[in-house]
Enzyme design. Structure first.
Site, PDB file in Angstrom:
ATOM      1  N   SER A   9      55.393   9.779  35.501  1.00  0.00           N
ATOM      2  CA  SER A   9      54.001   9.393  35.258  1.00  0.00           C
ATOM      3  C   SER A   9      53.152  10.639  35.082  1.00  0.00           C
ATOM      4  CB  SER A   9      53.465   8.576  36.432  1.00  0.00           C
ATOM      5  OG  SER A   9      52.057   8.486  36.304  1.00  0.00           O
ATOM      6  N   HIS A  34      55.589   7.633  31.359  1.00  0.00           N
ATOM      7  CA  HIS A  34      54.758   6.539  31.883  1.00  0.00           C
ATOM      8  C   HIS A  34      53.293   6.969  31.843  1.00  0.00           C
ATOM      9  CE1 HIS A  34      54.152   2.940  34.398  1.00  0.00           C
ATOM     10  NE2 HIS A  34      53.300   3.662  35.112  1.00  0.00           N
ATOM     11  N   ASP A  36      49.457   5.874  32.703  1.00  0.00           N
ATOM     12  CA  ASP A  36      48.658   4.990  33.557  1.00  0.00           C
ATOM     13  C   ASP A  36      47.213   4.961  33.082  1.00  0.00           C
ATOM     14  OD1 ASP A  36      50.498   4.129  35.659  1.00  0.00           O
ATOM     15  OD2 ASP A  36      50.615   6.256  36.181  1.00  0.00           O
ATOM     16  N   MET A  38      43.578   3.429  33.637  1.00  0.00           N
ATOM     17  CA  MET A  38      42.792   2.772  34.706  1.00  0.00           C
ATOM     18  C   MET A  38      41.326   2.698  34.282  1.00  0.00           C
ATOM     19  SD  MET A  38      44.254   4.868  37.949  1.00  0.00           S
ATOM     20  CE  MET A  38      46.019   5.023  38.257  1.00  0.00           C
ATOM     21  N   HIS A  67      51.071   1.592  30.996  1.00  0.00           N
ATOM     22  CA  HIS A  67      50.773   0.683  32.110  1.00  0.00           C
ATOM     23  C   HIS A  67      49.261   0.492  32.148  1.00  0.00           C
ATOM     24  CE1 HIS A  67      50.808   0.304  36.836  1.00  0.00           C
ATOM     25  NE2 HIS A  67      50.337  -0.780  36.250  1.00  0.00           N
ATOM     26  N   MET A  69      46.058  -0.757  33.671  1.00  0.00           N
ATOM     27  CA  MET A  69      45.394  -1.245  34.893  1.00  0.00           C
ATOM     28  C   MET A  69      43.934  -1.478  34.533  1.00  0.00           C
ATOM     29  SD  MET A  69      47.316   1.279  37.543  1.00  0.00           S
ATOM     30  CE  MET A  69      47.898   2.344  36.229  1.00  0.00           C
ATOM     31  N   MET A 138      55.033  -3.259  41.359  1.00  0.00           N
ATOM     32  CA  MET A 138      54.287  -2.175  42.010  1.00  0.00           C
ATOM     33  C   MET A 138      54.771  -2.018  43.450  1.00  0.00           C
ATOM     34  SD  MET A 138      52.299  -0.876  39.747  1.00  0.00           S
ATOM     35  CE  MET A 138      51.622   0.344  40.863  1.00  0.00           C
ATOM     36  N   ASP A 177      57.257   1.142  40.399  1.00  0.00           N
ATOM     37  CA  ASP A 177      56.207   2.151  40.228  1.00  0.00           C
ATOM     38  C   ASP A 177      55.443   2.341  41.534  1.00  0.00           C
ATOM     39  OD1 ASP A 177      54.255   3.832  39.246  1.00  0.00           O
ATOM     40  OD2 ASP A 177      53.302   2.317  37.958  1.00  0.00           O
TER      41      ASP A 177
HETATM   42  C1  DX5 Z   1      49.618   3.981  40.421  1.00  0.00           C
HETATM   43  C2  DX5 Z   1      50.291   4.282  39.116  1.00  0.00           C
HETATM   44  C3  DX5 Z   1      51.558   5.010  39.248  1.00  0.00           C
HETATM   45  C4  DX5 Z   1      51.432   6.394  39.820  1.00  0.00           C
HETATM   46  C5  DX5 Z   1      52.729   6.722  40.498  1.00  0.00           C
HETATM   47  O1  DX5 Z   1      48.561   3.133  40.198  1.00  0.00           O
HETATM   48  O2  DX5 Z   1      50.581   3.071  38.433  1.00  0.00           O
HETATM   49  O3  DX5 Z   1      52.261   5.068  38.007  1.00  0.00           O
HETATM   50  O4  DX5 Z   1      51.151   7.355  38.849  1.00  0.00           O
HETATM   51  O5  DX5 Z   1      52.576   7.889  41.192  1.00  0.00           O
HETATM   52  P1  DX5 Z   1      53.501   8.265  42.425  1.00  0.00           P
HETATM   53  O6  DX5 Z   1      54.910   8.340  41.904  1.00  0.00           O
HETATM   54  O7  DX5 Z   1      52.966   9.569  42.876  1.00  0.00           O
HETATM   55  O8  DX5 Z   1      53.344   7.169  43.461  1.00  0.00           O
HETATM   56 ZN    ZN Z   2      51.948   3.160  36.650  1.00  0.00          ZN
END
Ligand code: DX5
Ligand code: ZN
Length: 220
Positions: A9, A34, A36, A38, A67, A69, A138, A177
């Site tokens: 990620s 990956h 993310d 948000m 991903h 969010m 998750m 994840d």
């Molecule tokens: C959290 C994200 C993850 C995050 C994982 O909301 O969806 O993808 O980046 O990070 P680690 O591996 O540090 O938990």
């Molecule tokens: Zn993620």
């Protein structure tokens, strides 16, 4: 044994040199990157959007696994596909018409995934599992990297694996994840996971390329 896919990620990378970070990942055994996204509404954090995905796509030789969010993800599917997404996953919790959203992702030329928060049971996917390319479980509450792994994700992984067999979706990717390290990777893979996301464990290590290989080796 099925090949394990590692999806680092980039949320945990150094954004002041994101091009170099992606070039580093190109040299690694990770098959996916990956990403993310948000929105500060669905999750209590804001990360990045289309321009950053486009920048990653320019440098990357890997599969781009996005991903989302965000609320109302259906508004942005085509734009994420155009910006370089190969896989798009949306949260079950924000999709009242999740079956339609899945078809929309596929129509945009991407593989389609649904994400379950730690508090969402796997049973909600029973009627759509045959339509999915990926289920993302998750193992932390979404919004931040570097959180502690929630062990109940192992049980949920087994449930999704069993459901995929029951409905004949043998190609389903089961992705985990949050808080993934060499301490839990094997338990997850033994339960049925075939894609592991890792953010801080990879990017906070001395040698991310070696750490990605360590994750793969840890499940043998
Ligand atoms: C959290 C994200 C993850 C995050 C994982 O909301 O969806 O993808 O980046 O990070 P680690 O591996 O540090 O938990
Ligand atoms: Zn993620």
């Amino acid at each position: 044994m099925e090949k394990l896919i590692i999806a680092p990620s980039v949320l945990a990378c150094d954004f002041s040199k994101i091009g170099q970070e992606v070039e580093m990942l190109n040299q690694s055994a990770a098959e996916w990157i990956h990403i993310d996204v948000m929105d500060g509404v669905f999750v209590p954090n804001i990360s990045f959007g289309f321009p950053v995905l486009e920048a990653i796509q320019k440098k990357s030789s890997k599969v781009l696994d996005v991903h989302l969010m965000i609320v109302n993800p259906e508004k942005y599917i085509e734009t994420f596909a155009k910006a370089g997404a190969n896989i798009i996953s949306v949260h079950y919790e924000v999709c009242p018409h999740v079956h339609r959203t899945i078809q929309q992702i596929k129509a945009a030329g991407c593989l389609a995934g649904v994400v379950l928060n730690p508090g969402t049971p796997t049973s909600v996917l029973e009627d759509i599992i045959s339509d999915l390319d990926l289920v993302l479980i998750m193992s932390v509450n979404p919004g931040f990297g570097g959180q502690k792994f929630i062990p109940n994700a192992i049980k949920k992984t087994k449930e999704i694996k069993d459901m995929s067999i029951k409905y004949g979706n043998t190609k389903l990717k089961i992705q985990i994840d949050g808080g993934v390290t060499v301490a839990n990777a094997k338990d997850l893979v033994d339960a049925g996971a075939n894609v592991l996301v890792a953010g801080s464990f990879v990017f906070n290590s001395e040698n991310p390329i070696q750490t990605i290989q360590d994750l793969i080796n840890s499940v043998q």
